[in-house]
Motif scaffolding. Structure first.
Motif, PDB file in Angstrom:
ATOM      1  N   VAL A  79       0.895  -1.036   0.050  1.00 43.77           N
ATOM      2  CA  VAL A  79      -0.105  -0.001   0.014  1.00 43.77           C
ATOM      3  C   VAL A  79       0.629   1.242  -0.243  1.00 43.77           C
ATOM      4  O   VAL A  79       0.755   2.159  -0.914  1.00 43.77           O
ATOM      5  CB  VAL A  79      -0.925  -0.071   1.269  1.00 43.77           C
ATOM      6  N   VAL A  80       1.607   1.295   0.893  1.00 46.99           N
ATOM      7  CA  VAL A  80       2.491   2.695   1.038  1.00 46.99           C
ATOM      8  C   VAL A  80       3.754   2.853   0.327  1.00 46.99           C
ATOM      9  O   VAL A  80       3.504   4.053  -0.378  1.00 46.99           O
ATOM     10  CB  VAL A  80       2.868   2.813   2.493  1.00 46.99           C
ATOM     11  N   THR A  81       4.450   1.918   0.089  1.00 47.03           N
ATOM     12  CA  THR A  81       5.492   1.965  -0.902  1.00 47.03           C
ATOM     13  C   THR A  81       5.012   2.562  -2.311  1.00 47.03           C
ATOM     14  O   THR A  81       5.635   3.490  -2.896  1.00 47.03           O
ATOM     15  CB  THR A  81       6.431   1.015  -0.853  1.00 47.03           C
ATOM     16  N   PRO A  82       4.223   1.630  -2.981  1.00 43.55           N
ATOM     17  CA  PRO A  82       3.869   2.176  -4.256  1.00 43.55           C
ATOM     18  C   PRO A  82       3.089   3.635  -4.370  1.00 43.55           C
ATOM     19  O   PRO A  82       3.360   4.262  -5.424  1.00 43.55           O
ATOM     20  CB  PRO A  82       2.875   1.006  -4.716  1.00 43.55           C
ATOM     21  N   ALA A  83       2.283   4.049  -3.412  1.00 42.67           N
ATOM     22  CA  ALA A  83       1.606   5.128  -3.453  1.00 42.67           C
ATOM     23  C   ALA A  83       2.606   6.360  -3.294  1.00 42.67           C
ATOM     24  O   ALA A  83       2.449   7.304  -4.029  1.00 42.67           O
ATOM     25  CB  ALA A  83       0.588   5.423  -2.358  1.00 42.67           C
ATOM     26  N   LEU A  84       3.725   6.116  -2.673  1.00 38.50           N
ATOM     27  CA  LEU A  84       4.803   7.271  -2.296  1.00 38.50           C
ATOM     28  C   LEU A  84       5.653   7.451  -3.722  1.00 38.50           C
ATOM     29  O   LEU A  84       6.364   8.385  -3.716  1.00 38.50           O
ATOM     30  CB  LEU A  84       5.672   7.051  -1.216  1.00 38.50           C
ATOM     31  N   GLU A  85       5.613   6.195  -4.444  1.00 40.93           N
ATOM     32  CA  GLU A  85       6.328   6.610  -5.841  1.00 40.93           C
ATOM     33  C   GLU A  85       5.476   7.579  -6.662  1.00 40.93           C
ATOM     34  O   GLU A  85       6.058   7.581  -7.847  1.00 40.93           O
ATOM     35  CB  GLU A  85       6.495   5.146  -6.648  1.00 40.93           C
ATOM     36  N   ARG A  86       4.166   7.761  -6.384  1.00 40.79           N
ATOM     37  CA  ARG A  86       3.403   8.744  -7.428  1.00 40.79           C
ATOM     38  C   ARG A  86       3.877  10.276  -6.884  1.00 40.79           C
ATOM     39  O   ARG A  86       4.322  10.527  -6.179  1.00 40.79           O
ATOM     40  CB  ARG A  86       1.963   8.586  -6.967  1.00 40.79           C
ATOM     41  N   ALA A  95      -3.887   7.607  -4.847  1.00 41.65           N
ATOM     42  CA  ALA A  95      -3.360   6.378  -5.092  1.00 41.65           C
ATOM     43  C   ALA A  95      -3.191   5.544  -3.561  1.00 41.65           C
ATOM     44  O   ALA A  95      -3.465   4.515  -3.688  1.00 41.65           O
ATOM     45  CB  ALA A  95      -1.707   6.697  -5.591  1.00 41.65           C
ATOM     46  N   LEU A  96      -2.924   6.327  -2.466  1.00 43.31           N
ATOM     47  CA  LEU A  96      -2.963   5.569  -1.209  1.00 43.31           C
ATOM     48  C   LEU A  96      -4.270   4.841  -1.021  1.00 43.31           C
ATOM     49  O   LEU A  96      -4.285   3.720  -0.651  1.00 43.31           O
ATOM     50  CB  LEU A  96      -2.588   6.760  -0.325  1.00 43.31           C
ATOM     51  N   CYS A  97      -5.353   5.594  -1.255  1.00 46.83           N
ATOM     52  CA  CYS A  97      -6.583   4.999  -0.972  1.00 46.83           C
ATOM     53  C   CYS A  97      -6.896   3.930  -1.928  1.00 46.83           C
ATOM     54  O   CYS A  97      -7.368   2.919  -1.629  1.00 46.83           O
ATOM     55  CB  CYS A  97      -7.552   6.311  -1.406  1.00 46.83           C
ATOM     56  N   GLU A  98      -6.601   4.022  -3.138  1.00 46.98           N
ATOM     57  CA  GLU A  98      -6.684   3.092  -4.165  1.00 46.98           C
ATOM     58  C   GLU A  98      -5.759   1.850  -3.823  1.00 46.98           C
ATOM     59  O   GLU A  98      -6.435   0.871  -3.891  1.00 46.98           O
ATOM     60  CB  GLU A  98      -6.330   3.537  -5.807  1.00 46.98           C
ATOM     61  N   TYR A  99      -4.636   1.848  -3.409  1.00 49.15           N
ATOM     62  CA  TYR A  99      -3.890   0.648  -3.197  1.00 49.15           C
ATOM     63  C   TYR A  99      -4.391   0.017  -1.599  1.00 49.15           C
ATOM     64  O   TYR A  99      -4.459  -1.121  -1.526  1.00 49.15           O
ATOM     65  CB  TYR A  99      -2.209   1.114  -2.862  1.00 49.15           C
ATOM     66  N   TRP A 100      -4.953   0.822  -0.925  1.00 47.22           N
ATOM     67  CA  TRP A 100      -5.620   0.365   0.365  1.00 47.22           C
ATOM     68  C   TRP A 100      -6.939  -0.467   0.121  1.00 47.22           C
ATOM     69  O   TRP A 100      -6.832  -1.833   0.598  1.00 47.22           O
ATOM     70  CB  TRP A 100      -5.968   1.411   1.121  1.00 47.22           C
ATOM     71  N   LEU A 101      -7.534  -0.049  -0.891  1.00 48.00           N
ATOM     72  CA  LEU A 101      -8.770  -0.465  -1.162  1.00 48.00           C
ATOM     73  C   LEU A 101      -8.535  -2.075  -1.958  1.00 48.00           C
ATOM     74  O   LEU A 101      -9.308  -2.921  -1.539  1.00 48.00           O
ATOM     75  CB  LEU A 101      -9.807   0.161  -1.916  1.00 48.00           C
ATOM     76  N   LEU A 147      -0.133  13.553   3.542  1.00 46.41           N
ATOM     77  CA  LEU A 147      -0.440  13.513   2.240  1.00 46.41           C
ATOM     78  C   LEU A 147      -1.739  14.534   2.045  1.00 46.41           C
ATOM     79  O   LEU A 147      -1.627  15.330   0.773  1.00 46.41           O
ATOM     80  CB  LEU A 147      -0.716  12.217   1.614  1.00 46.41           C
ATOM     81  N   ALA A 148      -2.472  14.659   2.677  1.00 41.80           N
ATOM     82  CA  ALA A 148      -3.853  15.743   2.894  1.00 41.80           C
ATOM     83  C   ALA A 148      -3.188  17.050   2.650  1.00 41.80           C
ATOM     84  O   ALA A 148      -3.477  17.794   1.809  1.00 41.80           O
ATOM     85  CB  ALA A 148      -4.803  15.322   3.794  1.00 41.80           C
ATOM     86  N   ARG A 149      -2.134  17.211   3.753  1.00 41.11           N
ATOM     87  CA  ARG A 149      -1.768  18.505   3.780  1.00 41.11           C
ATOM     88  C   ARG A 149      -0.647  18.923   2.493  1.00 41.11           C
ATOM     89  O   ARG A 149      -1.014  20.196   2.044  1.00 41.11           O
ATOM     90  CB  ARG A 149      -0.756  18.748   5.013  1.00 41.11           C
ATOM     91  N   GLU A 150       0.033  18.037   2.004  1.00 37.87           N
ATOM     92  CA  GLU A 150       0.460  18.449   0.731  1.00 37.87           C
ATOM     93  C   GLU A 150      -0.414  18.685  -0.386  1.00 37.87           C
ATOM     94  O   GLU A 150      -0.261  19.723  -1.211  1.00 37.87           O
ATOM     95  CB  GLU A 150       1.459  17.073   0.416  1.00 37.87           C
TER      96      GLU A 150
END
Length: 206
Positions: A79-86, A95-101, A147-150
């Motif tokens: 979940v986390v590692t692939p999302a942080l590559e975006r 992406a974080l939400c997509e990978y979590w689901l 991520l929401a703050r960013e």
């Protein structure tokens, strides 16, 4: 330096046993809870000796803690590692939400989200296991808020809740999708949740 091949072989076998035990333990715990783990059960399930399994952990509590750590590594990898590559911004949060689901939908853990399954078991039981679960929950919450703050700083979020509230809403939606999809064996819960997430983040329907 001379390497003792016998010692090296024992270490390798011990590491392989530990990985096999934890691989089975995270699946059991995701369905039945951490309390269902036992040295004897894992030894029987994997065709190992009790002494061999016990040597790798030493106590039920250490087995539970090691299982939480193993689940955390799997979660981060999926979940986390692939999302942080975006790229940073709203697309990374989406992406974080997509990978979590997808992690829940794909049953990376048999019981859905490992942490959703086991946290209620220990949330009122002080001790090292509860502390480990609480730390994992804080790390996850902090990541979503960051991520929401960013995304807000980049001007990529629509008017609405502040980052802390948005993180709470997103996490609540995903937890609900996981719980109800598992309970009712209804994968459409994930699709509806993803549509709601996209609306919250200002993305058009997929």
């Amino acid at each position: 330096m001379v390497i003792d091949s016998a010692t090296d072989g024992r270490v390798q076998r011990g590491n392989e046993t530990r990985r096999a035990v934890l691989g089975r333990a995270v699946q059991i715990a995701s369905v039945e809870g951490l309390g269902a783990l036992s040295i004897g059960r894992l030894a029987t399930d994997l065709g190992l000796s009790k002494s061999g399994v016990f040597a790798g952990f030493g106590s039920k509590e250490e087995l539970q803690l090691a299982t939480v750590r193993a689940a955390r590594r799997i979660f981060y990898d999926r979940v986390v590692t692939p999302a942080l590559e975006r790229p940073t911004g709203a697309s990374r949060l989406l992406a974080l939400c997509e990978y979590w689901l997808e992690y829940s939908r794909g049953r990376v853990f048999d019981g859905g989200c490992f942490f959703y399954s086991v946290t209620a078991e220990f949330d009122a039981q002080p001790g090292p296991v509860r502390d480990a679960l609480a730390q994992s929950a804080l790390e996850w919450e902090g990541l979503v808020v960051d991520l929401a703050r960013e995304a807000e700083a980049a001007g990529e979020l629509p008017p609405g809740p502040d980052p802390e509230e948005l993180a709470m809403l997103l996490s609540g939606l995903m937890d609900s999708a996981n719980s109800l999809a598992v309970l009712h064996d209804d994968p459409s819960r994930y699709d509806r949740t993803m549509r709601a997430v996209r609306r919250l983040l200002g993305f058009p329907p997929a």
